[in-house]
Each structure stands twice: as C-alpha cells, then as structure tokens.
Enzyme design. Structure first.
Site, mmCIF file in Angstrom:
data_model
loop_
_atom_site.group_PDB
_atom_site.id
_atom_site.type_symbol
_atom_site.label_atom_id
_atom_site.label_comp_id
_atom_site.label_asym_id
_atom_site.label_seq_id
_atom_site.Cartn_x
_atom_site.Cartn_y
_atom_site.Cartn_z
ATOM 1 N N SER A 8 57.116 40.383 9.002
ATOM 2 C CA SER A 8 58.377 40.339 8.257
ATOM 3 C C SER A 8 58.735 38.875 8.021
ATOM 4 C CB SER A 8 59.482 41.002 9.071
ATOM 5 O OG SER A 8 60.754 40.637 8.565
ATOM 6 N N HIS A 33 55.996 42.938 5.217
ATOM 7 C CA HIS A 33 57.117 43.848 5.473
ATOM 8 C C HIS A 33 58.402 43.173 4.988
ATOM 9 C CE1 HIS A 33 59.166 46.884 8.130
ATOM 10 N NE2 HIS A 33 60.063 45.923 8.306
ATOM 11 N N ASP A 35 62.342 43.259 4.705
ATOM 12 C CA ASP A 35 63.528 43.869 5.315
ATOM 13 C C ASP A 35 64.706 43.796 4.352
ATOM 14 O OD1 ASP A 35 62.787 44.794 7.963
ATOM 15 O OD2 ASP A 35 62.289 42.691 8.352
ATOM 16 N N MET A 37 68.348 44.729 3.411
ATOM 17 C CA MET A 37 69.612 45.128 4.056
ATOM 18 C C MET A 37 70.730 45.037 3.029
ATOM 19 S SD MET A 37 69.283 43.201 7.718
ATOM 20 C CE MET A 37 67.690 43.029 8.548
ATOM 21 N N HIS A 66 61.200 47.926 3.681
ATOM 22 C CA HIS A 66 61.931 48.648 4.731
ATOM 23 C C HIS A 66 63.387 48.660 4.288
ATOM 24 C CE1 HIS A 66 63.437 48.592 9.205
ATOM 25 N NE2 HIS A 66 63.793 49.689 8.556
ATOM 26 N N MET A 68 66.897 49.247 4.649
ATOM 27 C CA MET A 68 68.036 49.504 5.550
ATOM 28 C C MET A 68 69.270 49.572 4.663
ATOM 29 S SD MET A 68 66.781 47.017 8.617
ATOM 30 C CE MET A 68 65.635 46.167 7.556
ATOM 31 N N MET A 137 61.869 52.201 15.190
ATOM 32 C CA MET A 137 62.577 50.944 15.458
ATOM 33 C C MET A 137 62.609 50.707 16.963
ATOM 34 S SD MET A 137 63.521 49.613 12.529
ATOM 35 C CE MET A 137 64.405 48.253 13.297
ATOM 36 N N GLY A 144 66.849 40.014 13.199
ATOM 37 C CA GLY A 144 65.638 39.622 13.892
ATOM 38 C C GLY A 144 65.994 39.040 15.255
ATOM 39 N N ASP A 171 58.762 48.286 14.985
ATOM 40 C CA ASP A 171 59.490 47.198 14.331
ATOM 41 C C ASP A 171 60.628 46.747 15.225
ATOM 42 O OD1 ASP A 171 60.727 45.463 12.612
ATOM 43 O OD2 ASP A 171 61.218 46.959 11.085
ATOM 44 N N GLY A 173 61.222 43.082 18.010
ATOM 45 C CA GLY A 173 60.859 42.498 19.298
ATOM 46 C C GLY A 173 59.373 42.501 19.582
ATOM 47 N N GLY A 193 58.538 39.434 13.299
ATOM 48 C CA GLY A 193 59.330 38.464 12.562
ATOM 49 C C GLY A 193 59.548 37.202 13.354
ATOM 50 N N SER A 194 60.486 37.250 14.313
ATOM 51 C CA SER A 194 60.870 36.020 15.012
ATOM 52 C C SER A 194 59.729 35.453 15.860
ATOM 53 C CB SER A 194 62.110 36.258 15.870
ATOM 54 O OG SER A 194 61.883 37.298 16.785
#
Ligand code: DX5
Ligand code: ZN
Length: 214
Positions: A8, A33, A35, A37, A66, A68, A137, A144, A171, A173, A193-194
């Site tokens: 992501s 991916h 995200d 939102m 994705h 959201m 999830m 993130g 998805d 962590g 991601g992070s």
C-alpha cells in the site's frame, strides 16, 4: 498457494506516489494496493480513481482498489476505467455484498470483500460462490501504522479451511514477523504500508517480506 505482496502506498509521501509505485514494480511486487477512504466509512480522505489512472502506465502488476467507502458500487466504474483489475469493498458498507460481487465479476473484475476486525467470518462464507478474494483486516480500517490484531487470524484459519483455493489477503500491521503468522494461518496475499515506508528503501522492505513469503 502462491504468496503475493500487495504494498500500500498509504504511508508514502503523497508527492512521491509515482516514484514509490515505480520502485515497487521494479522490485517485482505482484500487486499494488490503493487505500481509498471517503471521510464517511472511515474518517480520513485519501484519493480517488484519478490517482490510479495516472499511475497505470508504470507497469502491468495488478492494481487493486480497497474501497473504504459507503455506497462502494457507485465507485466501481471509475476504478474499472482507471485500470484496476481487482476491487475490494467492505461487507459493512452494503447489505448486498453478494450482488455487488456478481456485478464486479460481470464486468471482468476480480471481486473482493473486506471484513473489519469486529465482523464475523460468516459474511465471507456466505458469498464464497461469487468471491475471488477475502480481505481480513488485521487493524481497524482508516490509518496506517497500527498494531497487528492477532485475534483476526482465527478468521483466516476458518476461511482457508472452508475455501481452500480462495485468495486470502491480510491488511494492517504486516511486517516480516506478522506476515509469517498470517501465512501460517492460511493467508497468501499480504498488504504492507508503514513497514515498507520505514525501511531504508522500499526495495529492501520488499526483499525482507519476500524472504518470509518463500
Ligand atoms: C488501513 C489500510 C491498510 C494500511 C496498511 O485502513 O487498509 O492498507 O494502509 O498500513 P500498515 O501496513 O501500516 O498497517
Ligand atoms: Zn488496505
């Protein structure tokens, strides 16, 4: 099942999304991916189909949205036309998950349904006849950098037992340690991601995750 990485770009600098996706594709990721939102289903607002379209020329990897968002079906055409091959919407955002999966498949898009941590696994099992991907999830959606929720892996185990051939994506962590836990539970597609953004380079982060995949 084949393990796939689906980075992501959420934790990357928005001014450098293009460079980030180019580097990820060069590193050989199978998917990117996105995200999405809407400030309604989750508080933040990220980006829309225009960003996906602007990056589509970078390569052939699967682009997955994705969503959201509320009323996810109102965004299907935009992300299809932008070049997504896979669209994931939230079970919690619609009373008609089965029909929306049918609609995606009719349009030649791979259909994915995401479950929040508090949503029971049955929601996936009830649509498995029209589903290409289940997204479990492992954080609450919206941000993130949150801690991996290990209890969500019970759902991964159940889905894998009931649907041996389904793509199961996790998805939230994900780092090399939690990727290993999720893989052991039965997941085969991993969003990150992070963790990637915290590595010296995205390429080195992809290599670390890949080492756990193989
Ligand atoms: C959260 C998003 C995730 C998120 C993953 O709402 O769906 O894709 O960006 O980020 P990390 O890997 O930092 O949890
Ligand atoms: Zn996501």
């Amino acid at each position: 099942m084949k393990c796939e990485l689906a980075p992501s770009i959420l934790s990357c600098d928005p001014g450098r999304y293009r460079e980030a996706v180019a580097e990820l594709l060069a590193a050989g990721v199978e998917r990117v991916h996105f995200d999405v939102m809407d400030g309604q289903f989750v508080p933040p607002i990220t980006f829309g189909a225009g960003l996906v379209r602007s990056l589509r020329d970078l390569g052939d990897a699967v682009f997955e949205a994705h969503l959201m968002t509320l009323t996810p079906e109102s965004h299907f055409d935009a992300f299809l036309e932008a070049g997504c091959q896979s669209i994931i919407f939230h079970q919690e955002a619609t009373p008609h998950a089965h029909r929306l999966c049918q609609r995606l498949r009719e349009r030649g898009i791979r259909a994915g349904v995401a479950l929040n941590p508090s949503t029971p696994v049955d929601a996936i099992l009830e649509v498995s006849d029209v589903l290409d991907l289940a997204l479990v999830m492992t954080v609450n959606p919206g941000w993130g950098g949150q801690e991996f929720l290990r209890a969500c892996l019970r759902k991964v185990e159940t889905i894998r037992r009931e649907c041996p051939d389904l793509d199961i994506e996790v998805d939230g962590g994900i780092d090399p340690l939690t990727l290993g836990l999720a893989k052991a539970a039965g997941a085969n597609v991993f969003v990150a991601g992070s963790f990637l953004a915290s590595c010296p380079t995205l390429t080195s982060g992809v290599e670390q995750l890949r080492a756990e995949c193989d």
